[in-house]
Design a protein around this motif. Structure first.
Motif, PDB file in Angstrom:
ATOM      1  N   ASN A 120      -3.912 -21.503  -8.057  1.00  3.83           N
ATOM      2  CA  ASN A 120      -2.841 -20.609  -8.508  1.00  3.83           C
ATOM      3  C   ASN A 120      -2.831 -19.379  -7.620  1.00  3.83           C
ATOM      4  O   ASN A 120      -3.697 -18.511  -7.734  1.00  3.83           O
ATOM      5  N   LEU A 121      -1.856 -19.308  -6.725  1.00  2.00           N
ATOM      6  CA  LEU A 121      -1.733 -18.188  -5.787  1.00  2.00           C
ATOM      7  C   LEU A 121      -0.414 -17.479  -6.046  1.00  2.00           C
ATOM      8  O   LEU A 121       0.654 -18.084  -5.941  1.00  2.00           O
ATOM      9  N   THR A 122      -0.498 -16.200  -6.400  1.00  2.00           N
ATOM     10  CA  THR A 122       0.696 -15.407  -6.692  1.00  2.00           C
ATOM     11  C   THR A 122       0.765 -14.236  -5.730  1.00  2.00           C
ATOM     12  O   THR A 122      -0.153 -13.404  -5.689  1.00  2.00           O
ATOM     13  N   LEU A 123       1.831 -14.175  -4.935  1.00  2.00           N
ATOM     14  CA  LEU A 123       2.028 -13.107  -3.963  1.00  2.00           C
ATOM     15  C   LEU A 123       3.392 -12.471  -4.210  1.00  2.00           C
ATOM     16  O   LEU A 123       4.411 -13.164  -4.209  1.00  2.00           O
ATOM     17  N   SER A 124       3.412 -11.171  -4.391  1.00  2.00           N
ATOM     18  CA  SER A 124       4.689 -10.463  -4.572  1.00  2.00           C
ATOM     19  C   SER A 124       4.526  -9.016  -4.140  1.00  2.00           C
ATOM     20  O   SER A 124       3.440  -8.436  -4.260  1.00  2.00           O
ATOM     21  N   GLY A 125       5.597  -8.454  -3.636  1.00  2.00           N
ATOM     22  CA  GLY A 125       5.551  -7.059  -3.211  1.00  2.00           C
ATOM     23  C   GLY A 125       4.574  -6.818  -2.078  1.00  2.00           C
ATOM     24  O   GLY A 125       3.794  -5.853  -2.116  1.00  2.00           O
ATOM     25  N   LEU A 126       4.640  -7.714  -1.043  1.00  4.03           N
ATOM     26  CA  LEU A 126       3.750  -7.596   0.121  1.00  4.03           C
ATOM     27  C   LEU A 126       4.609  -7.538   1.387  1.00  4.03           C
ATOM     28  O   LEU A 126       4.582  -8.453   2.218  1.00  4.03           O
ATOM     29  N   PRO A 127       5.352  -6.468   1.599  1.00  8.97           N
ATOM     30  CA  PRO A 127       6.309  -6.418   2.709  1.00  8.97           C
ATOM     31  C   PRO A 127       5.685  -6.356   4.092  1.00  8.97           C
ATOM     32  O   PRO A 127       6.371  -6.629   5.086  1.00  8.97           O
TER      33      PRO A 127
ATOM     34  N   HIS B  53     -11.969 -15.138 -10.366  1.00  5.87           N
ATOM     35  CA  HIS B  53     -10.592 -14.645 -10.493  1.00  5.87           C
ATOM     36  C   HIS B  53     -10.494 -13.307  -9.773  1.00  5.87           C
ATOM     37  O   HIS B  53     -11.402 -12.484  -9.860  1.00  5.87           O
ATOM     38  N   LEU B  54      -9.387 -13.089  -9.089  1.00  2.00           N
ATOM     39  CA  LEU B  54      -9.205 -11.821  -8.385  1.00  2.00           C
ATOM     40  C   LEU B  54      -7.749 -11.381  -8.513  1.00  2.00           C
ATOM     41  O   LEU B  54      -6.838 -12.121  -8.134  1.00  2.00           O
ATOM     42  N   THR B  55      -7.546 -10.191  -9.063  1.00  2.00           N
ATOM     43  CA  THR B  55      -6.209  -9.605  -9.208  1.00  2.00           C
ATOM     44  C   THR B  55      -6.232  -8.206  -8.618  1.00  2.00           C
ATOM     45  O   THR B  55      -7.089  -7.382  -8.995  1.00  2.00           O
ATOM     46  N   LEU B  56      -5.337  -7.941  -7.689  1.00  2.00           N
ATOM     47  CA  LEU B  56      -5.251  -6.619  -7.065  1.00  2.00           C
ATOM     48  C   LEU B  56      -3.801  -6.147  -7.099  1.00  2.00           C
ATOM     49  O   LEU B  56      -2.876  -6.911  -6.811  1.00  2.00           O
ATOM     50  N   SER B  57      -3.632  -4.869  -7.436  1.00  2.00           N
ATOM     51  CA  SER B  57      -2.294  -4.267  -7.415  1.00  2.00           C
ATOM     52  C   SER B  57      -2.437  -2.756  -7.311  1.00  2.00           C
ATOM     53  O   SER B  57      -3.517  -2.199  -7.552  1.00  2.00           O
ATOM     54  N   SER B  58      -1.352  -2.107  -6.932  1.00  2.00           N
ATOM     55  CA  SER B  58      -1.288  -0.631  -6.883  1.00  2.00           C
ATOM     56  C   SER B  58      -2.384  -0.036  -6.013  1.00  2.00           C
ATOM     57  O   SER B  58      -3.088   0.908  -6.420  1.00  2.00           O
TER      58      SER B  58
ATOM     59  N   MET C  43      -7.985   4.512  -6.312  1.00  2.00           N
ATOM     60  CA  MET C  43      -8.445   4.408  -4.930  1.00  2.00           C
ATOM     61  C   MET C  43      -7.240   4.385  -3.978  1.00  2.00           C
ATOM     62  O   MET C  43      -6.999   3.394  -3.279  1.00  2.00           O
ATOM     63  N   PRO C  44      -6.503   5.461  -3.954  1.00  2.00           N
ATOM     64  CA  PRO C  44      -5.253   5.460  -3.179  1.00  2.00           C
ATOM     65  C   PRO C  44      -5.453   5.362  -1.669  1.00  2.00           C
ATOM     66  O   PRO C  44      -4.514   5.021  -0.949  1.00  2.00           O
ATOM     67  N   GLU C  45      -6.673   5.660  -1.159  1.00  2.00           N
ATOM     68  CA  GLU C  45      -6.891   5.643   0.288  1.00  2.00           C
ATOM     69  C   GLU C  45      -7.669   4.420   0.765  1.00  2.00           C
ATOM     70  O   GLU C  45      -7.954   4.300   1.957  1.00  2.00           O
TER      71      GLU C  45
END
Length: 328
Positions: A58-65, A16-21, A1-3
């Motif tokens: 548990n909150l993990t945030l990375s690569g969110l410029p 639980h919710l995990t989102l990336s790419s 879902m690139p758009e």
């Protein structure tokens, strides 16, 4: 879902919710679920996260410029180090954390209502800590009850460990003091921050600005007091309901004071039942005469189990080096 640019999965039962790419994602709204773990990474366009009213621990945030807004109030977040760089770099523009049991951060820093933006408070607090920090175990103790039931006298007795030499005049407004208290099974002393509220009717609206969950309440009542024609004598149930409305998970010690005047009734007034608001929050009951220092050792002893309950929830507050509280 690139758009894909927006995800709204609010008001569901997600745990639980995990989102990336997701390179185009800009908005995530997952509020009012049952999420305990939220992991977001590699989302270069994400600007706003709304994860309010979940159970996130548990909150993990990375690569969110591009992240600018984070709404996380009313969760179970204890560790704020994960957002330190986001705050101090001034990347984040809005931050809502009210209602989280963040360890090491005074609850007032996170705000007093769900609408409070705490970004400036938290940034300034961390800047102060960079100059050196002291850790302090602190318990906020609020004295509530009708006028002339002896709240100021009790605050004096707790502070000085003796009876006052003469009666006090009625308190007007709020008087705040800090005292050191050694409790059982504690290696270091605990700072008790005593909030003495004026009991007159005119100050009751002010009470609502300060009553909260992060404190212990000493609710005072008496069979007989020095009567004053201009003061309304509210029943104990009135004060219990007030505390319950604004501090539903707080603990209450019910203190029957002025037993030197009259002591015919038990520690709990007649008519209180468990189905009344606030009654189940009563953890201890005690009879005292603060004016004569009678029953004070028993009251001090009852602070111990209440402190242990708070210690599990709040543990340490870290204050800037040399900080002193100037309450009046």
């Amino acid at each position: 879902m690139p758009e894909l640019q927006s995800i709204d999965c609010s008001v569901n039962q997600i745990s639980h919710l995990t989102l990336s790419s997701l390179p185009a994602l800009q908005l995530l709204d997952c509020n009012r679920n049952q999420i305990s773990h939220l992991t977001l990474s590699g989302l270069p366009e994400l600007q706003s996260i709304d994860c309010r009213f979940n159970q996130i621990s548990n909150l993990t945030l990375s690569g969110l410029p591009a992240l600018q807004s984070l709404y996380c109030n009313n969760n179970q977040i204890r560790n704020l180090s994960l957002i330190y760089n986001l705050v101090m770099s001034e990347q984040l523009q809005k931050l809502h954390l009210y209602g989280n049991p963040a360890i090491g951060i005074p609850s007032s820093i996170l705000g007093n209502t769900i609408s409070d933006d705490c970004i400036e408070n938290l940034k300034n607090y961390w800047l102060d800590l960079d100059q050196g920090k002291e850790r302090q175990q602190q318990l906020k103790v609020q004295f509530v009850g009708n006028g002339r039931v002896g709240k100021t006298t009790l605050a004096y007795a707790l502070e000085h460990k003796r009876a006052p030499s003469e009666p006090f005049k009625s308190t007007h407004g709020i008087v705040i003091k800090e005292i050191q208290q050694t409790l059982d099974d504690e290696d270091e002393s605990v700072t008790l921050q005593l909030w003495d509220f004026g009991g007159q009717e005119i100050y009751h609206a002010t009470h609502r600005l300060f009553l909260s969950d992060d404190c212990l309440y000493l609710l005072l009542w008496a069979e007989e007091t020095e009567e004053h024609p201009d003061e309304t004598r509210h029943p104990v149930s009135y004060w219990l309901e007030l505390i319950h409305d604004l501090g539903k998970t707080s603990s209450i010690i019910l203190v029957k004071n002025q037993i030197d005047r009259a002591d015919r009734l038990p520690t709990r007034p007649a008519g209180l039942s468990d189905d009344m608001p606030g009654v189940k929050q009563i953890r201890q009951e005690v009879k005292i005469s603060a004016m004569q220092y009678r029953g004070m050792p028993a009251l001090r002893g009852q602070l111990n189990p209440c402190w242990k309950n708070f210690n599990r929830r709040f543990v340490w507050n870290y204050r800037p080096h040399g900080y002193k509280y100037n309450g009046s």
